[in-house]
Structures are given as structure tokens and as C-alpha cells.
Scaffold this motif. Structure first.
Motif, PDB file in Angstrom:
ATOM      1  N   ALA A 134      18.002 -13.921  38.746  1.00 25.28           N
ATOM      2  CA  ALA A 134      18.226 -14.059  40.191  1.00 25.28           C
ATOM      3  C   ALA A 134      18.540 -12.726  40.846  1.00 25.28           C
ATOM      4  O   ALA A 134      18.973 -12.676  41.987  1.00 25.28           O
ATOM      5  N   TRP A 135      18.332 -11.632  40.100  1.00 27.54           N
ATOM      6  CA  TRP A 135      18.591 -10.284  40.598  1.00 27.54           C
ATOM      7  C   TRP A 135      20.066  -9.999  40.830  1.00 27.54           C
ATOM      8  O   TRP A 135      20.411  -9.136  41.628  1.00 27.54           O
ATOM      9  N   ASN A 136      20.924 -10.743  40.174  1.00 30.67           N
ATOM     10  CA  ASN A 136      22.338 -10.407  40.215  1.00 30.67           C
ATOM     11  C   ASN A 136      22.570  -9.147  39.389  1.00 30.67           C
ATOM     12  O   ASN A 136      22.071  -9.027  38.268  1.00 30.67           O
ATOM     13  N   VAL A 137      23.324  -8.210  39.944  1.00 29.95           N
ATOM     14  CA  VAL A 137      23.659  -6.981  39.226  1.00 29.95           C
ATOM     15  C   VAL A 137      24.921  -7.261  38.422  1.00 29.95           C
ATOM     16  O   VAL A 137      26.024  -7.374  38.968  1.00 29.95           O
ATOM     17  N   LEU A 138      24.768  -7.378  37.121  1.00 29.15           N
ATOM     18  CA  LEU A 138      25.864  -7.790  36.253  1.00 29.15           C
ATOM     19  C   LEU A 138      26.743  -6.618  35.836  1.00 29.15           C
ATOM     20  O   LEU A 138      27.948  -6.776  35.664  1.00 29.15           O
ATOM     21  N   TYR A 139      26.127  -5.482  35.660  1.00 26.74           N
ATOM     22  CA  TYR A 139      26.870  -4.251  35.350  1.00 26.74           C
ATOM     23  C   TYR A 139      25.936  -3.081  35.618  1.00 26.74           C
ATOM     24  O   TYR A 139      24.727  -3.165  35.389  1.00 26.74           O
ATOM     25  N   ALA A 140      26.496  -1.981  36.123  1.00 23.39           N
ATOM     26  CA  ALA A 140      25.690  -0.804  36.424  1.00 23.39           C
ATOM     27  C   ALA A 140      26.486   0.449  36.118  1.00 23.39           C
ATOM     28  O   ALA A 140      27.710   0.469  36.275  1.00 23.39           O
ATOM     29  N   ASN A 141      25.791   1.503  35.678  1.00 24.81           N
ATOM     30  CA  ASN A 141      26.498   2.748  35.409  1.00 24.81           C
ATOM     31  C   ASN A 141      26.810   3.483  36.707  1.00 24.81           C
ATOM     32  O   ASN A 141      26.399   3.076  37.798  1.00 24.81           O
ATOM     33  N   SER A 142      27.527   4.562  36.602  1.00 24.51           N
ATOM     34  CA  SER A 142      28.037   5.251  37.783  1.00 24.51           C
ATOM     35  C   SER A 142      26.912   5.795  38.669  1.00 24.51           C
ATOM     36  O   SER A 142      27.020   5.795  39.897  1.00 24.51           O
ATOM     37  N   GLU A 143      25.825   6.254  38.053  1.00 23.58           N
ATOM     38  CA  GLU A 143      24.731   6.828  38.839  1.00 23.58           C
ATOM     39  C   GLU A 143      23.992   5.738  39.623  1.00 23.58           C
ATOM     40  O   GLU A 143      23.596   5.936  40.766  1.00 23.58           O
ATOM     41  N   TYR A 144      23.801   4.595  39.012  1.00 25.23           N
ATOM     42  CA  TYR A 144      23.187   3.449  39.688  1.00 25.23           C
ATOM     43  C   TYR A 144      24.031   3.056  40.905  1.00 25.23           C
ATOM     44  O   TYR A 144      23.522   2.869  42.010  1.00 25.23           O
ATOM     45  N   ARG A 145      25.341   2.952  40.690  1.00 21.97           N
ATOM     46  CA  ARG A 145      26.225   2.554  41.784  1.00 21.97           C
ATOM     47  C   ARG A 145      26.282   3.619  42.879  1.00 21.97           C
ATOM     48  O   ARG A 145      26.395   3.300  44.063  1.00 21.97           O
ATOM     49  N   ARG A 146      26.193   4.883  42.478  1.00 22.58           N
ATOM     50  CA  ARG A 146      26.269   5.964  43.465  1.00 22.58           C
ATOM     51  C   ARG A 146      25.024   6.004  44.350  1.00 22.58           C
ATOM     52  O   ARG A 146      25.121   6.137  45.566  1.00 22.58           O
ATOM     53  N   VAL A 147      23.850   5.895  43.711  1.00 23.55           N
ATOM     54  CA  VAL A 147      22.601   6.001  44.470  1.00 23.55           C
ATOM     55  C   VAL A 147      22.344   4.736  45.278  1.00 23.55           C
ATOM     56  O   VAL A 147      22.064   4.799  46.475  1.00 23.55           O
ATOM     57  N   TYR A 148      22.436   3.569  44.627  1.00 22.00           N
ATOM     58  CA  TYR A 148      22.247   2.302  45.336  1.00 22.00           C
ATOM     59  C   TYR A 148      23.600   1.879  45.917  1.00 22.00           C
ATOM     60  O   TYR A 148      24.233   0.916  45.479  1.00 22.00           O
TER      61      TYR A 148
END
Length: 300
Positions: A134-148
């Protein structure tokens, strides 16, 4: 929703989006077909009937949902006559067996372990994280969170919600409209192909229905099973630099796990590029589903 990112705020009166149906999609394809004789485009039912060898009444019943499920051969004949793309043809076949609410597969709950988190964190400076069907973001690294930016906020944490309810997404995604439509079109195709449903998916569609732009894109009936180009342009709001990202969503190797790994690299960053390309090439088999997707899912 107002675009502030809060799920408790709304910008329009909610209108429930229409679930995919064979008849509706067939009518949309016919009305847009370039194979007809109409100057303005589109094809009459009689033209389609003539080209397929079936009566206009049969075509009308198919479009109205009053006809028995067509055979694969009939679907192929319709696709040939309409000049369908490979993705549209596949979607027609998928819709043969799709009945909203019947046999839907709920989005499988995912558990993120400490090892999962460590693995994703070590992929920095690549943008990496875990998503579900369902495109839920379950966990993301710091760069993913920073850019998006704000995509991992507790009241968002979903790719589609981020596109339509986080204003920063329109600055981050250089080709926002194309990427948003691609994401919606891929989600629509995969919803049918994988018989996705259940309360979680229904709730997501209800939330997205508060966006007039989402309503328009979803009800257009467009489908996608791949990207229109290999890379996507993503603006780093911290530096102002435009990244040329190649992203994939890959199936996690544990057989029973529904996790999918999102991995994106900047193709304009040669010092680390070869290592990450090797990593992507050696990664487990692709999800065969959509994103932040190739949507190769390849996307962002």
C-alpha cells in the motif's frame, strides 16, 4: 487535507473514487482510441463490434457490466482493435478476474527488525527504506528521510499521501505531475493484478479521495507497469541540487516476508555509483509490483 500533512484536515469535500471495473476501463479505452473513424478521436461501439466480430449489443453489455466474463481470446481481440499498449492489454486481462470486495488480499502486516534497520542504514548515502503493497513507508534511512522531506512523518508515512498532501513534494519532485500520475497508475494496475484490498487499502483510498488531483488521476483509468524513463529528477531542498535518481523496489529475500526494499542512487554521483549499481544488480528478485517505484516497481 489541506496539504499541511495532517490527516485531520481536508481540502475538498470527499468523493469516493471508483474501483476498477472491466466495463468502465473498456469504455475509457474505446472513447480514447485512435483507431476509430471519428475526427475528434474515439471509436463507436459499432466500429469496435465490427473489428472484433462481436455485436454492438455485446460490447454495450461488456461496458455496462451486464455480460459474462469475456474469454482471453475476446480480450485480446478487443485490445488489438483498440490499439492497446502492453500495459493496457495486461490490465484488461487482469480485470477479467477482478471483483472488488471478492477475494481481496489484505495488505500483509510487516515487522521491521533491528537487522532490517541496520541493513538500510548502512546503505547511506543511497536512499533506502522498506515499503509495503500500500506504499506505506515502514522504515527509511536518514538520506531517504532528508531528501523526501516529511515522507516518514507519523501522519503521512505513505508515498501516495506524501505526493498529494505534503506541499514540499511538489518542489522535491521536479516532474511532480508525471511522477504522481505514474504512482497512481501503477497502484491502480497492481491493485487489480494482486487483488489488493482489505480495510487498510480501503482506508488509504478514502484518505486520498480528499484530493481533487488524486480523484482526477485515479478516475482517468490510466495504468502503468513500468516507468516512462529510467531515472527521475529529484530536488535536494537542502542544497538546491537536482539529483538524477535511479530507483527500484526489490522483493526482500526472506520467502515469507512481504517487505520490499526501496533503493535509489544518484547517477550523477560517480564516486560511489559502481558499488551501488553492483548492489542493485545482486539484489534479490524484483517485486513485480509497483512506488516510490520504478515503479519496478522503479521510482521515488
Amino acid at each position: 487535507m489541506t496539504g499541511t500533512g495532517s490527516r485531520d484536515e481536508f481540502d475538498v469535500e470527499q468523493t469516493t473514487v471508483e474501483l476498477p471495473e472491466l466495463g468502465r476501463f473498456l469504455r475509457q479505452l474505446r472513447e480514447r482510441s485512435l483507431n476509430g473513424c471519428r475526427r475528434a478521436g474515439g471509436m463507436s461501439r459499432m466500429e469496435l463490434a465490427t473489428l472484433t466480430g462481436h455485436g454492438a449489443g455485446y460490447i454495450a453489455k461488456l461496458e455496462q457490466g451486464g455480460q459474462a466474463t469475456p474469454s482471453p481470446a475476446v480480450v485480446d481481440a478487443l485490445a488489438d482493435a483498440l490499439g492497446c499498449s502492453p500495459g493496457q492489454r495486461q490490465h484488461l486481462h487482469d480485470l477479467r478476474d477482478y471483483r472488488p470486495g471478492e477475494g481481496d488480499r489484505p495488505v500483509t502486516p510487516c515487522v521491521i527488525t533491528d537487522q532490517n534497520r541496520i541493513y538500510v542504514d548502512t546503505l547511506t548515502p543511497a536512499l533506502a527504506g522498506f515499503v509495503d503493497d500500500a506504499w506505506n513507508v515502514l522504515y527509511a534511512n536518514s538520506e531517504y528521510r532528508r531528501v523526501y522531506r516529511r515522507i516518514a512523518d507519523p501522519d503521512i508515512a505513505n508515498v501516495l499521501l506524501w505526493f498529494f498532501f505534503v506541499p514540499e513534494s511538489r518542489h522535491i519532485m521536479v516532474e511532480w505531475e508525471q511522477e504522481a500520475l505514474l504512482t497512481v497508475s501503477w497502484t491502480r494496475a497492481l491493485m487489480v493484478r494482486n487483488h489488493l484490498g482489505g480495510d487498510q487499502f480501503t482506508t488509504l483510498l478514502d484518505q486520498l479521495s480528499h484530493s481533487t488531483e488524486f480523484q482526477k488521476m485515479w478516475n482517468s483509468g490510466d495504468v502503468a507497469l513500468g516507468r516512462h524513463k529510467a531515472e527521475m529528477l529529484v530536488r535536494d531542498l537542502d542544497s538546491g541540487k537536482v539529483l538524477n535518481l535511479r530507483a527500484q523496489v526489490l522483493k526482500w529475500p526472506e520467502p515469507a516476508s512481504p517487505l520490499q526494499l526501496y533503493l535509489a542512487i544518484d547517477m550523477n554521483a560517480p564516486p560511489r555509483r559502481e558499488g551501488f549499481l553492483s548492489l542493485m544488480a545482486a539484489a534479490p528478485c524484483r517485486a513485480g509490483q509497483p512506488h516510490l517505484m520504478e515503479h519496478d516497481r522503479e521510482h521515488g
